[in-house]
Design an enzyme around this catalytic site. Structure first.
Site, PDB file in Angstrom:
ATOM      1  N   ASN A   1     -21.473  48.508  36.214  1.00 60.32           N
ATOM      2  CA  ASN A   1     -22.281  47.831  35.203  1.00 60.32           C
ATOM      3  C   ASN A   1     -22.217  46.315  35.375  1.00 60.32           C
ATOM      4  O   ASN A   1     -21.151  45.716  35.242  1.00 60.32           O
ATOM      5  CB  ASN A   1     -21.779  48.197  33.804  1.00 60.32           C
ATOM      6  CG  ASN A   1     -22.521  47.439  32.724  1.00 60.32           C
ATOM      7  OD1 ASN A   1     -23.684  47.714  32.444  1.00 60.32           O
ATOM      8  ND2 ASN A   1     -21.868  46.450  32.120  1.00 60.32           N
ATOM      9  N   GLU A   2     -23.335  45.708  35.724  1.00 57.35           N
ATOM     10  CA  GLU A   2     -23.576  44.263  35.662  1.00 57.35           C
ATOM     11  C   GLU A   2     -22.672  43.425  36.561  1.00 57.35           C
ATOM     12  O   GLU A   2     -22.570  42.209  36.357  1.00 57.35           O
ATOM     13  CB  GLU A   2     -23.490  43.770  34.208  1.00 57.35           C
ATOM     14  CG  GLU A   2     -24.582  44.343  33.324  1.00 57.35           C
ATOM     15  CD  GLU A   2     -24.652  43.725  31.935  1.00 57.35           C
ATOM     16  OE1 GLU A   2     -23.693  43.031  31.544  1.00 57.35           O
ATOM     17  OE2 GLU A   2     -25.663  43.943  31.253  1.00 57.35           O
ATOM     18  N   MET A   3     -22.066  43.993  37.572  1.00 56.58           N
ATOM     19  CA  MET A   3     -21.196  43.196  38.430  1.00 56.58           C
ATOM     20  C   MET A   3     -21.977  42.356  39.429  1.00 56.58           C
ATOM     21  O   MET A   3     -21.682  41.179  39.647  1.00 56.58           O
ATOM     22  CB  MET A   3     -20.203  44.106  39.157  1.00 56.58           C
ATOM     23  CG  MET A   3     -19.129  44.659  38.230  1.00 56.58           C
ATOM     24  SD  MET A   3     -18.123  45.960  38.982  1.00 56.58           S
ATOM     25  CE  MET A   3     -17.507  45.120  40.439  1.00 56.58           C
TER      26      MET A   3
END
Length: 347
Positions: free
Chosen positions: A141-143
């Site tokens: 998620n969102e890295m």
């Protein structure tokens, strides 16, 4: 000598990521048919995982079915869910976008850590791959969007050598180890390395891949901006409201049921939370006459925002192929982006 019994479902799944006149599509194809995904992001139902009962799962998935959802995203900042959760999704026709449990930070790439991840993803892929509800593996998620857009390198003082090492470790984990393991153990289920694939800062990004649009909240955009900022697959977006008054009474005495009370301030974990709710609330409703009235109107404001967003996404079918709002449920009794609170009370 031995036997194994499982319930199975027969289906095919593809994730279409095709170049077109607009950009790059992001569309699930189930049994040969393109599917418009309708649903939400799912988080753990409690901070205390063992407290979650089968009845809690039954109630939640029943609400999902009643809302005409067809997909849940198991968010990468939570947990791999129980077998019972996936069994229910299988039975009720709810497709699952399954994140691996990596979110919001960069991870090491040393030998021991990578061996630990190898064991983790091997166990989870093997456990989950026979559930027909599982239609997507997502690495994190969102890295990736954070690494390229949030300024971590500067704020944390990374040298060029540090950045090269960290990004190399990221690629080894999410572009090599995990997809290679999926190819070995569950090659019929599509994989993406991260979500979102596009940052929401520029108009052209809404033409490519998955999108987490937080302009209406962190970016302080108006609800009408949902109508012009529609990505190819809206994997996150949302707006806060307060939970039911009965839930608020669970953690706040009568004298604390006020936005300025220390109890209410501590329960608001978003840096723009209460102010953002009030700002949008006053665009659609009269000033609340008291705190319970504010609570009710906060929920109506949230509903208004989500209606505007979801209507826009569905009208754009063909350009957009999915809408998963943030978030379905909650893990504690505070104001949040959820549409049902920690006790299952609907907003």
């Amino acid at each position: 000598i031995d036997s194994l019994q499982k319930n199975i479902g027969l289906r095919t799944v593809e994730l279409l990521q095709e170049e077109d006149s607009t950009g790059t599509s992001f569309c699930f194809k189930i049994n040969g048919h393109r599917l418009f995904a309708k649903g939400a992001n799912y988080i753990p139902q409690s901070h205390f995982l063992a407290d979650v009962t089968k009845q809690d799962y039954d109630s939640l998935i029943s609400d999902v079915v009643s809302a005409n959802m067809n997909m849940l995203r198991v968010w990468g900042g939570g947990v791999y869910e129980s077998d019972y959760f996936y069994d229910l999704c299988d039975q009720k026709g709810i497709l699952v976008w399954q994140d691996f449990m990596f979110a919001g930070s960069m991870y090491p790439g040393d030998k021991d850590f990578m061996a630990n991840v190898d064991a983790e993803v091997t166990e989870q892929i093997t456990r989950l791959r026979n559930h027909p509800s599982i239609v997507h593996w997502n690495g994190n998620n969102e890295m990736e969007v954070a690494w390229f857009n949030w300024g971590w390198q500067k704020s944390l003082g990374y040298s060029p050598q540090d950045s090269t090492k960290i990004w190399g470790d990221y690629q080894a984990l999410f572009h090599q180890l995990i997809p290679n393991k999926i190819q070995e153990l569950a090659p019929n289920i599509p994989y993406t390395s991260t979500s979102p694939l596009s940052n929401w800062g520029k108009p052209e990004n809404f033409n490519r891949g998955s999108m987490h649009y937080w302009g209406v909240w962190h970016g302080k955009d108006q609800f009408e901006d949902y109508q012009k900022n529609v990505g190819r697959f809206m994997a996150e977006y949302g707006f806060q409201s307060f939970p039911d008054m009965e839930t608020i009474r669970y953690f706040a005495a009568e004298g604390e049921q006020d936005l300025e009370s220390p109890t209410m301030q501590w329960h608001q974990k978003s840096y723009v939370g209460n102010g953002m709710i009030i700002k949008h609330l006053l665009r659609y409703f009269r000033k609340p006459k008291d705190f319970p009235d504010f609570v009710t109107k906060s929920q109506a404001t949230q509903a208004k925002g989500m209606q505007i967003a979801i209507d826009a996404h569905r009208r754009a079918k063909g350009h957009c192929w999915g809408t998963l709002y943030w978030q379905l449920n909650d893990c504690w009794p505070g104001p949040s982006w959820s549409s049902r609170d920690v006790f299952g009370r609907k907003k």
